[in-house]
Each structure stands twice: as structure tokens, then as C-alpha cells.
Design an enzyme around this catalytic site. Sequence first.
Site, PDB file in Angstrom:
ATOM      1  N   THR B  70       6.659   4.770   1.218  1.00 24.89           N
ATOM      2  CA  THR B  70       5.686   5.068   0.158  1.00 24.89           C
ATOM      3  C   THR B  70       6.195   6.199  -0.727  1.00 24.89           C
ATOM      4  O   THR B  70       6.172   6.101  -1.959  1.00 24.89           O
ATOM      5  CB  THR B  70       4.326   5.433   0.773  1.00 24.89           C
ATOM      6  OG1 THR B  70       3.830   4.305   1.486  1.00 24.89           O
ATOM      7  CG2 THR B  70       3.322   5.850  -0.288  1.00 24.89           C
ATOM      8  N   ASN B 163       6.519  -8.187   2.371  1.00 23.57           N
ATOM      9  CA  ASN B 163       6.059  -7.736   3.683  1.00 23.57           C
ATOM     10  C   ASN B 163       5.031  -8.658   4.327  1.00 23.57           C
ATOM     11  O   ASN B 163       4.683  -8.470   5.488  1.00 23.57           O
ATOM     12  CB  ASN B 163       5.482  -6.322   3.579  1.00 23.57           C
ATOM     13  CG  ASN B 163       4.231  -6.287   2.726  1.00 23.57           C
ATOM     14  OD1 ASN B 163       4.248  -6.752   1.584  1.00 23.57           O
ATOM     15  ND2 ASN B 163       3.142  -5.784   3.272  1.00 23.57           N
ATOM     16  N   GLN B 202      11.432  -4.001   4.602  1.00 19.33           N
ATOM     17  CA  GLN B 202      11.328  -5.082   5.589  1.00 19.33           C
ATOM     18  C   GLN B 202      12.673  -5.713   5.908  1.00 19.33           C
ATOM     19  O   GLN B 202      12.819  -6.368   6.931  1.00 19.33           O
ATOM     20  CB  GLN B 202      10.374  -6.170   5.070  1.00 19.33           C
ATOM     21  CG  GLN B 202       8.911  -5.781   5.050  1.00 19.33           C
ATOM     22  CD  GLN B 202       8.326  -5.576   6.442  1.00 19.33           C
ATOM     23  OE1 GLN B 202       8.928  -5.961   7.440  1.00 19.33           O
ATOM     24  NE2 GLN B 202       7.179  -4.930   6.501  1.00 19.33           N
ATOM     25  N   THR B 260      11.918  21.767   4.817  1.00 19.49           N
ATOM     26  CA  THR B 260      12.894  21.763   5.901  1.00 19.49           C
ATOM     27  C   THR B 260      13.165  20.325   6.342  1.00 19.49           C
ATOM     28  O   THR B 260      12.245  19.540   6.520  1.00 19.49           O
ATOM     29  CB  THR B 260      12.375  22.579   7.105  1.00 19.49           C
ATOM     30  OG1 THR B 260      12.101  23.901   6.667  1.00 19.49           O
ATOM     31  CG2 THR B 260      13.400  22.629   8.215  1.00 19.49           C
ATOM     32  N   CYS B 372      -2.120  -1.817   6.447  1.00 20.15           N
ATOM     33  CA  CYS B 372      -2.981  -0.908   5.676  1.00 20.15           C
ATOM     34  C   CYS B 372      -4.038  -1.686   4.911  1.00 20.15           C
ATOM     35  O   CYS B 372      -5.148  -1.210   4.708  1.00 20.15           O
ATOM     36  CB  CYS B 372      -2.168  -0.001   4.758  1.00 20.15           C
ATOM     37  SG  CYS B 372      -0.748  -0.752   3.978  1.00 20.15           S
TER      38      CYS B 372
END
Lengths: 430, 430
Positions: B70, B163, B202, B260, B372
Site C-alpha cells: 500500500t 489479486n 501477487q 529507522t 480487506c
Amino acid sequence: MIYLDHAAATPVSPNTLRAMLPYFSDDFFNPSAPYLPAKRVREAYESAKNDIAHAIGAKGTDLVITAGATESINLAFTAARLSAPKASVRSEASPRSDAEITDAPRFGKILTLVTEHAAVLEAVKNYPHELVEVDKNGLINLDDFRKKLSDEVVLVSISLANNELGTIQPLAEISEILRFERQKRLRQGITTPLYLHSDASQALSLFDINVARLGVDLLTLNAAKCGGPKGVGALYLAHGITLHPLSFGGGQERGLRSGTENVPGVIGFATAVKEAKAHLSSSRKKYQEMTYVLRQELAHTSIVAQNDKKVKQNSQILKNPQESLITAPIFLGNPKHQLANFVPVCFPGLDAERLIYKLEQQEVYLSTGAACAANKGSKSHVLAAIGLSDAEIAGSLRISLGSTNDLDQIREAAEKIRQAVEQEYQRLAR
Amino acid sequence: MIYLDHAAATPVSPNTLRAMLPYFSDDFFNPSAPYLPAKRVREAYESAKNDIAHAIGAKGTDLVITAGATESINLAFTAARLSAPKASVRSEASPRSDAEITDAPRFGKILTLVTEHAAVLEAVKNYPHELVEVDKNGLINLDDFRKKLSDEVVLVSISLANNELGTIQPLAEISEILRFERQKRLRQGITTPLYLHSDASQALSLFDINVARLGVDLLTLNAAKCGGPKGVGALYLAHGITLHPLSFGGGQERGLRSGTENVPGVIGFATAVKEAKAHLSSSRKKYQEMTYVLRQELAHTSIVAQNDKKVKQNSQILKNPQESLITAPIFLGNPKHQLANFVPVCFPGLDAERLIYKLEQQEVYLSTGAACAANKGSKSHVLAAIGLSDAEIAGSLRISLGSTNDLDQIREAAEKIRQAVEQEYQRLAR
């Protein structure tokens, strides 16, 4: 090995790693998937979020999980992006349906400290902003703060504890000033909101954080600084604040942070936070004892060589080398307002990078300041802000203790640092 | 347990987890810190980035590490944010020094497919954009694409493999069209750049990805879909493309992605990619065999009950139930242009969610589509785009095989799915 740079990174604690492990290869399911094992993962994830939230006196639904403090801070700052006034959007007779895309959003001003971490100082550049001064211990200059707190200010961002000095800011007092300012705005009919954000990355394992007591509206947390894994952070968000997602997608984290949830990371974060919270007072006591010993030992650093004329010339800090003594070391910050595990210390005239390499050879690891800044060889903006000269900045070390240390280590490290410092002063005197 | 939802999440492979482990508690150092153990961590991190890059025919310095697909997609799309024309910035006699903050940036148009993942379809809403149609197998409609490829288009984003359907898009062909378009623009003096981005999340474990061969300028990768850990992704970025960071801070990843570095995550990502790459042809062969068996077994699903009048009425797909046969199952997509591990299948008239719960009780785990989206109970935009009716969409399953499966499992799963489907058709016929 004696590791004295816990402000840069902490090891994942054994309990934390143990808690994370099942979620890599066994309970690896996508928490949004519809079958039972995935729903169990969802439960574990939400429960971990609750645990993190409880540690700061909040609810799991108040948190947005991110990839770390930098992302949390950048997301928090979007609170200063006020939506464009509706009327102007409508009046623009644009042939395109996506008028709001190219409409310049209205930005409120952000106030922050001159000593904040790069994540704050770089993120704030995307907004109108002003930097508030600090005193010689790195504490906020409240007069300067009040002066700069104008009607356009929407967000105030003050770290709970500074990442180079460990200086703890008086957040409750700052929050009180903001409460008065809000009341004043209300009376004057000014509708601009006013929020307080704090980056608590460094403080989580040493400070009893409670969002209500601190009076913050937004709070940044970082797993990697308190015994959790790298790449996980959180943003606490009080009700009623509108944020603008940095990225868009599947709508996870209430639409504020899309992407498949980092389940093992969040489980680890929660375990580390709970562990830190459980040992808060014993950790603080332990670090107080260790830093006391460290300060005592370092204070005995021989100042004979230091007062040699050549050293003084080299140190560049004295206008008239003949007249003054260098009284090294200078402990930076005020221990009364400092995280218990921080000992930032200055050896004027020395090259701290040489010290670091010398100590590295004896397996004592410490740094000059923030890792990301130190890496670029730029001088510390924090030490400059508290009034240190270039030569003092060049001779400064950041010592930050943590779970890997014990008293014997600290004695050994102090001895080795002292020797290295004395050798360096002697080298300069030659 | 038989897990058939590898498109939603994959377990971290034992080798991958083993490679990651030392970097949590032993080699936990901040890769930007100045001492030797930290420098070794930096080396391991950069070497892992190189490994990931090599797997797609690129260099480590071409990659930006992110927290997942994303974020990579959202970052890639900033290539369509063209800098505001210099002249207009200067002409604005603003008293503020931060003129560029409130200056509306100029956005180029993005073209993408109507069947893309939510991360693409939501991110693209921040830009002027158009959606390109697909055919009944989910393949790009090249006529529609050519028609919409206007002079304002700056970025084309086409996933390598879908997907939900596993449909592999003809990226090389699309890239060739873009090459002609660029030449045309050059001849006509149009200076608008034109880039090709692909989300390869994918495809990474089943497709021999090479950025040059595919002709992509930007490529999104995702660790969690190929046996790596969640919360790690990468964006490949060809030279000369200007991106705009989504967040700002310490300047890691060439300033494009501060924070980081997630060292264990990237080490794991690299190990998983190398493993997937090493087994590419054997995996494909294995999945081809398994999906063949699965299709054969499912094709034998009894259609007796299905042709019952009530079922037909229920299925809502037939205007005249007396006259036609339901020929379930319908395999979606064309296996010739489909990832070897995908078997999306439709049982018209059935409620796929009921099937999922029925199969869950027998420890067979699969889903209706993207996790989702499935989670929100909304109907699949992908299946709608390939022309399925609501009743067909409601009866569709996404079966995606992976490392946890073997042929015995597939036979057992096929049998259980068949039974569940027949029971459901019989229930409807009653």
C-alpha cells in the site's frame, strides 16, 4: 560488549520475541480474512492494541498503528491541514469533478522546539511553522513559547523527552497554557482548533505516560525504543481530531493507515510496552544508580593534561587559554529534568568521533547523538541550541543506558571512557 | 487444516524466520549508528536490499523499502505530482517564505485498471485519473487503454497479476504502447513524462520478474505475499523519476522514506524472495498440477440439484428458469493468462459466505476475494468488472494455493468443497 546507545536502538526482549514468534509462521493469517483462525489473529491484534493503549491511559480504538515514530509524527501533523473552506470549492466552476484534488488545502501553523528530532523538524517544513527556543538544559523557553503562540497556531508538537539530552519537557504545564489559549480563542470567537502532540518515543520505558495527565491530544509511540521490534509505531489520537491519511488503500486502522496489519510487530510492541510498564520504577531506580556511578567516575577524569596550553588552543573554546581552566567533563542537561538513563557529556576540545572509535575497539559502544544525524556527519542541532560552541559539540557523547547494562558494566565502561578521554587529552598536549 | 487463501497472507517460511531471528535481539543495532556492530547491521541490510533487487533485475540502490505494498503504491503515485511551475511560484508576492507549501502542485493524470486492488483505486483518487476497462477474463482492454492514453497521462499503473483473479496483464505489450506514446510526445514537443508502474505483490513467487523485460519504471513488491514477514514492502524506481516522500525525517532510503530501517523485516524479505526465485519453476509446476486436479474435481460437482427450478429462481441469473441449465462451476479468468496458483470459481446462485463458514468447520480456509474488501461485506468490484451478475458474484470463491499445500490436501479440499456446494444447492432446491 558494553552497549551504551539504547536511545538509538534497543534489543527485542526475550519475552517480546517469544510472544511474536507464533504470528510469523503459525498464526500468519490476514486479520481481515473471514475464517476462524484469521478472526483469532484479528482478536490477538486488537487485544495487543488495547494493551498498548492501556499503558498510556487510552483505548485501543484511540490508536493508529504505523511503521514507526517518523510516520506517526508525519500523520499527527496532518491535523494542521485544515480542510479548504467549502464555499470556495463550490464557487470554482471547474469542469473537472476532482476539484478538491488541486485545491490548495489551508494549513494551520505548527509550533515546535528547535531541539526536536529530525522527524519533527523535517515534517514541520511542510507547514507554516515556528521553532521555540530552549534554555541551556534543553527545557522549553516558556516565554518564547507564549510569544509565538499566535491565533494561527493549530498544533504544538513538543517531545516528552529529547532524544539527545533526555530532557523531559513540562508537558502538563504546556497543556495548561494551551487550555487558557483555547478559552481565550473561544471568548474572542476564533474557531481555529489547537492541539498538543508529543513524541514520546524515548520516554516510553522510563516515564509513566498518561495522555489525560499530560494533557496531550496526539502522542507518538515507537516500539523499537522500548524493547519492541523495529518498524512499528503508534499514534494516539483523541476524539474529534481530523487527520489526513498519508497513504490510501484497504481502509485498515479506521481508514487512517491502510495496509495489511503487521501482526507480529504489534504483538511484540504490546509485550514490550507491558514489560516496560511493569518495571517502570525498578528500571528508573536501577538507571539512577548506574548514572550516578557513571557521572562520579567520569567526573574524576584527570584535568591535568586538559589544562595544557595546547589543549586549550585546540579546544577553541577559550579566548585566552592562559587564564581559564577547562573543567571537563561537562554533563549536559539537568538530571532533575532528564530521563534516568541519559548521560550526555561533553569533553571540550576532544573529537568525540575519535573517542567512539577508540572505545569501539574495547567493545564499548556509544554515539555522538541521533544515529540518523550522526551518520551524516552533521553537527548536532540540539547541542547548538543549548548554547554549546562548535568545539564543545565536537567533544560530546550521548550515553544512554538500558536493559543490557548492569553496574559492573557501567564501572568498566566509565573506566574505559576515562582512559580514552585522558589519552586523547594527552595526545593533544604533546 | 487446509489453507487455500495464500493470496491474502502467506506463512513466513522456516528459512526466512531463521534468517530474521538474529536481528531482533542480537544484531539489533541501529544501522545508522557509528560503531562496528551497527555498521555490520548496515552491511547486512544493504546486502538484503541487493538480493531483493537482483531478483527483479535491479540494483539495491534502485529500491525504496516501505512498510508494504500500500505504501509503495502511494509513493509510486507521487511521480504524477509534477512540481508547480517555477514562474507562478515567483510571481506570487507572498510575504511568507513558505510559498511552495500552499501552492497547489500540478498533477498529471494516472491511468489504471478498473480491477486493481483497493490500494491502487483509493490512492488514485488523489489524482486526476481514468479507469481502463477489462475483458471477461480480467485482461486489459487495449483499445480502451489506447483511447484513454491522452497527453495529460503521466503514470500508468497496471498490476502484474490481479489479486482476485490471478490474471496476468501483458505488461511488455503495454510498455511498448507507452514507448510509442513517448516517441509521439517527443515529436510533438510535449514534455509531459510517461511512466509505467506495476503492483507485482501477487506475482513475486510465481513469475520471473525482470524490470527491464517488463518495461516498468516503477514496481511494487510485498514481502508478506511471498513467504516474507508482514509490514515490509519495496518500491523499485528507475533512474530519473522524481518522487515526493509521504513522510519526512531522518532521511533514510535516499530521503524518500525516513525512519529507522526495519532490519529483520528486510532480511526476511530478501530470504523469502531468494527462496521463491530458486523454486520458481518447480513451484509453478507443482501448482499447475494441483490446480488441474482441483478444477477437474470441482467440475464434477453434481448439477442435478442445480437445475432445479427453485435453484434457478434463487440464482436470479436466468430470465427463464425452465429453459436453461446452470452449468456450475464457472472457472473465472483464463488459465493461459493466470497465476498458476489461482482458481477463482463461481457457483451461481449460492451464497459464498455460507460456503466459507461450512468449509471453515472442516478446517478448509478460503475467501470470497480480497481480505480487506471481504471484511467489509462489499461486493467484489473485480468480478463486477468482468461482467458477472450480482448472483454470480455472491457465489464466487477465490482459491489460491501456496507453500502449505500438497496434492493430497487439494484432493481432500476439492471433495469437501464439492460436498458443501452440493449440499447448498440441495438446500436451495428443497
